[in-house]
Design a protein around this motif. Structure first.
Motif, PDB file in Angstrom:
ATOM      1  N   TRP A 157     -32.140  -4.552   2.089  1.00 45.64           N
ATOM      2  CA  TRP A 157     -32.869  -4.053   0.924  1.00 45.64           C
ATOM      3  C   TRP A 157     -31.911  -3.518  -0.131  1.00 45.64           C
ATOM      4  CZ3 TRP A 157     -33.014   1.037  -0.903  1.00 45.64           C
ATOM      5  CH2 TRP A 157     -33.865   1.230  -2.007  1.00 45.64           C
ATOM      6  N   VAL A 158     -30.883  -2.807   0.307  1.00 42.99           N
ATOM      7  CA  VAL A 158     -29.917  -2.231  -0.626  1.00 42.99           C
ATOM      8  C   VAL A 158     -29.295  -3.309  -1.504  1.00 42.99           C
ATOM      9  CG1 VAL A 158     -27.583  -1.258  -0.715  1.00 42.99           C
ATOM     10  CG2 VAL A 158     -29.352  -0.107   0.591  1.00 42.99           C
ATOM     11  N   ARG A 159     -29.049  -4.483  -0.932  1.00 43.31           N
ATOM     12  CA  ARG A 159     -28.396  -5.555  -1.687  1.00 43.31           C
ATOM     13  C   ARG A 159     -29.231  -6.018  -2.869  1.00 43.31           C
ATOM     14  NH1 ARG A 159     -24.369  -9.190   0.257  1.00 43.31           N
ATOM     15  NH2 ARG A 159     -23.119  -8.171   1.851  1.00 43.31           N
ATOM     16  N   LYS A 160     -30.558  -6.003  -2.714  1.00 45.30           N
ATOM     17  CA  LYS A 160     -31.419  -6.542  -3.767  1.00 45.30           C
ATOM     18  C   LYS A 160     -32.322  -5.490  -4.417  1.00 45.30           C
ATOM     19  CE  LYS A 160     -30.112 -10.827  -3.123  1.00 45.30           C
ATOM     20  NZ  LYS A 160     -29.363 -11.577  -4.153  1.00 45.30           N
ATOM     21  N   GLY A 161     -32.847  -4.578  -3.605  1.00 44.51           N
ATOM     22  CA  GLY A 161     -33.874  -3.680  -4.117  1.00 44.51           C
ATOM     23  C   GLY A 161     -33.396  -2.344  -4.627  1.00 44.51           C
ATOM     24  N   ALA A 162     -32.200  -1.901  -4.204  1.00 50.21           N
ATOM     25  CA  ALA A 162     -31.757  -0.562  -4.592  1.00 50.21           C
ATOM     26  C   ALA A 162     -31.400  -0.472  -6.070  1.00 50.21           C
ATOM     27  CB  ALA A 162     -30.557  -0.145  -3.738  1.00 50.21           C
ATOM     28  N   LYS A 163     -30.766  -1.505  -6.600  1.00 48.23           N
ATOM     29  CA  LYS A 163     -30.318  -1.459  -7.991  1.00 48.23           C
ATOM     30  C   LYS A 163     -31.482  -1.297  -8.962  1.00 48.23           C
ATOM     31  CE  LYS A 163     -27.637  -3.998 -11.457  1.00 48.23           C
ATOM     32  NZ  LYS A 163     -26.811  -5.202 -11.725  1.00 48.23           N
ATOM     33  N   PRO A 164     -32.551  -2.111  -8.877  1.00 46.21           N
ATOM     34  CA  PRO A 164     -33.686  -1.898  -9.805  1.00 46.21           C
ATOM     35  C   PRO A 164     -34.305  -0.507  -9.679  1.00 46.21           C
ATOM     36  CG  PRO A 164     -33.858  -4.026  -8.722  1.00 46.21           C
ATOM     37  CD  PRO A 164     -32.767  -3.286  -8.038  1.00 46.21           C
ATOM     38  N   LEU A 165     -34.358   0.002  -8.445  1.00 51.27           N
ATOM     39  CA  LEU A 165     -34.939   1.326  -8.239  1.00 51.27           C
ATOM     40  C   LEU A 165     -34.107   2.401  -8.917  1.00 51.27           C
ATOM     41  CD1 LEU A 165     -37.277   2.765  -6.755  1.00 51.27           C
ATOM     42  CD2 LEU A 165     -35.715   3.096  -4.833  1.00 51.27           C
ATOM     43  N   MET A 166     -32.791   2.291  -8.816  1.00 51.15           N
ATOM     44  CA  MET A 166     -31.904   3.278  -9.433  1.00 51.15           C
ATOM     45  C   MET A 166     -31.922   3.183 -10.948  1.00 51.15           C
ATOM     46  SD  MET A 166     -28.639   3.194  -6.842  1.00 51.15           S
ATOM     47  CE  MET A 166     -28.822   3.587  -5.106  1.00 51.15           C
ATOM     48  N   ILE A 167     -32.055   1.964 -11.467  1.00 46.23           N
ATOM     49  CA  ILE A 167     -32.157   1.806 -12.922  1.00 46.23           C
ATOM     50  C   ILE A 167     -33.432   2.455 -13.427  1.00 46.23           C
ATOM     51  CG2 ILE A 167     -32.478   0.102 -14.758  1.00 46.23           C
ATOM     52  CD1 ILE A 167     -30.608  -1.758 -13.230  1.00 46.23           C
ATOM     53  N   ALA A 168     -34.516   2.262 -12.661  1.00 48.57           N
ATOM     54  CA  ALA A 168     -35.789   2.887 -13.032  1.00 48.57           C
ATOM     55  C   ALA A 168     -35.691   4.406 -12.988  1.00 48.57           C
ATOM     56  CB  ALA A 168     -36.897   2.407 -12.097  1.00 48.57           C
TER      57      ALA A 168
END
Length: 586
Positions: free
Chosen positions: A196-207
């Motif tokens: 999940w970190v590879r794909k999902g963490a970045k959008p969440l942190m940007i949000a």
């Protein structure tokens, strides 16, 4: 100074080093250090070595590469594929966990270092081209599958073994009944989290308000978070008493000085695996380095890269490590973090050294399952399921090499897999080279261009045959050309001239010359003239050093158009005929 800087690139980039570059390199080093600590531990585990050996292999090698390497952003250290190859090679001569096994791994690093450096000094970097892209892609894909499968036992908390995929799967199947539920409860969530970190963490942190670059770099620190959380869970729940396997005591301190073995019998057993590790490591490293250098309009020197990687591997050997090379993931992180020079690698080495001095006691309670999950997530990104379909549509021969490499690596192991892949690739190359493309060509109407009569509507005449040769003439294809030309001539009873269009011929070796002489004599016996057109200068220079030009029954023309016009009018015909009319007269 210029000559010395060729072998010591630091003398080149070091002259312009300033405070701004230092800041960029230091920031990149901190980020890569955070990423490299869990990776080094995990890859050492994959290599069958104590986790601390991964840290040892991430200190001096980075300093050595900073001195001798030419890539500004390549991050050297343990990588998955080389770790797997190390386990395979060392496991063939000693049992895992034994001093002899560690000695074999250290010796592999030393042999690899010497081989790479010698290849670099002799400027033999081109030898890596023996590994075609389909072979490399197939080998990496199969290695990713093998590595991921080998780590499932740590996720399940069972004992399993095997040197190839069927053996691994069979061993895992037998041990499923002994699965440790607590280990599974750690391994599966950590694996899912890292995916999940590879794909999902970045959008969440940007949000959440982070800038894209900051979010990307923070996401890449996911493995560190997994390490911290799982250690805390083990301590809080006392999972060591529940059969959860832990890293245990990790020696604290800097790497020890090690002396590679000089046992001739051991070297005889390891030199072939060391050569394969060297070539695979170099190909992987130089591919990454060239890709990143192109993004900044920089360049690398492949031969000097061999020396840099050789120095890194020898430095790993003398500091108790195992073979290393440039890693894709950490190099990209190093690049994205703003590294400007190889000094960033040296600063990363300082960070790893500080971790070895002060942080290793904290790793005692680290579950092996966490490291296994780190490896699985990292290597599954190497598995490429698109390439086989693409190769099937583009080139069946390359598809065969790709699939053969995958199949043999999975069934026979990494060493035989890559050897077989190289062999298949070379055989396919020889087969293609022995049957080059040649075409009968005619003139495109109202132009001076000549094209294949089967693809274009062109002009030809029945008494002139123009053949374009699309390959250099060597011992591999000389006999084929001779047969091809004579067969085409036999189909045309009214033929008086044959023109060999040599615009694509870059070389004619002795066998090719012999075949040209044979074609010339056979055609002359039948009253047919042999002519050459558009012969390249260097090729013509060599032909003029022989008697071939003097004995040639026809002429050598500067252009195909001139040859065709002159010979078309040879029997008094005014010009060329459309190709369909010409065929009707043959």
């Amino acid at each position: 100074m210029m000559r010395l800087s060729r072998y010591l690139p630091i003398l080149d980039w070091g002259r312009s080093y300033n405070r701004a570059v230092l800041t960029s390199d230091m920031v990149a080093a901190v980020i890569v250090t955070i990423m490299l600590i869990p990776q080094s531990l995990a890859y050492a585990l994959l290599a069958g070595l104590p986790p601390v050996v991964g840290l040892y292999a991430s200190i001096l090698p980075l300093v050595a590469y900073a001195l001798f390497g030419t890539s500004r952003t390549l991050a050297v250290g343990p990588v998955a594929v080389v770790s797997l190859m190390t386990a395979s090679a060392a496991g063939a001569v000693a049992a895992q966990g034994s001093p002899e096994y560690l000695e074999a791994a250290i010796t592999l690093a030393a042999l690899s270092g010497v081989m790479l450096a010698v290849l670099g000094l002799l400027r033999l970097g081109f030898l890596a081209n023996l590994l075609s892209h389909p072979v490399i892609s197939g080998f990496i894909t199969a290695s990713g599958v093998l590595i991921a499968t080998s780590q499932l036992k740590h996720i399940l908390g069972i004992s399993a073994h095997g040197d190839n995929w069927p053996a691994m799967l069979g061993s895992l199947a037998k041990g499923l009944g002994q699965t440790n539920p607590w280990t599974l409860a750690i391994g599966v969530p950590v694996t899912l989290f890292l995916f999940w970190v590879r794909k999902g963490a970045k959008p969440l942190m940007i949000a959440a308000g982070l800038k894209p670059r900051q979010a990307d770099l923070a996401a890449k620190a996911g493995p560190v978070a997994a390490v911290v959380v799982t250690i805390a869970v083990v301590v809080a729940l006392g999972l060591d008493a529940q059969g959860v396997k832990l890293v245990g005591a990790v020696p604290q301190g800097l790497p020890p000085f090690a002396i590679p073995s000089v046992d001739i019998s051991l070297i005889e057993q390891l030199w072939v695996p060391a050569l394969l590790i060297s070539v695979i490591g170099f190909v992987e490293s130089v591919s990454v380095a060239q890709t990143l250098a192109a993004k900044r309009r920089q360049r690398i020197a492949p031969d000097q890269e061999l020396i840099g990687l050789g120095a890194a591997n020898f430095a790993s050997a003398v500091s108790g490590g195992y073979p290393v090379t440039g890693g894709f993931a950490r190099s990209v992180v190093n690049f994205d973090a703003g590294a400007e020079t190889p000094a960033a690698g040296a600063y990363t080495a300082v960070g790893i050294a500080l971790a070895s001095l002060f942080l290793t006691p904290l790793l005692f309670q680290l579950p092996i399952a966490t490291l296994a999950a780190t490896i699985i997530v990292a290597v599954l990104s190497l598995v490429d399921l698109k390439t086989p379909g693409q190769l099937w549509r583009y080139s069946r021969a390359d598809f065969a090499a790709h699939v053969a490499t995958i199949g043999l690596t999975l069934l026979a192991g990494v060493e035989l897999g890559v050897i077989a892949g190289v062999a298949v690739g070379l055989l396919l190359y020889l087969w293609r080279a022995s049957r080059p493309h040649a075409a009968i060509v005619g003139r495109v109407p109202e132009t001076e261009h000549f094209r294949n009569i089967d693809r274009h509507k062109v002009f030809t005449v029945p008494h002139v045959l123009s053949i374009r040769i699309d390959e250099s003439l060597t011992y591999l294809n000389a006999r084929w050309l001779e047969e091809y030309v004579l067969e085409r001539v036999s189909e045309r009873p009214s033929l008086r001239h044959v023109i060999l269009m040599c615009s694509a011929v870059n070389e004619i070796d002795a066998s090719g010359l012999e075949s040209l002489e044979a074609i010339n004599h056979r055609l002359a016996d039948g009253g047919i003239g042999l002519h050459l057109s558009e012969v390249k200068g260097p090729v013509m220079d060599r032909l003029q050093r022989t008697h071939f030009v003097e004995e040639l029954s026809g002429k050598v023309y500067l252009s195909q158009d001139r040859a065709f016009r002159e010979l078309s009018a040879d029997d008094g015909m005014a010009g060329a005929l459309p190709d369909d009319m010409a065929r009707g007269m043959i």
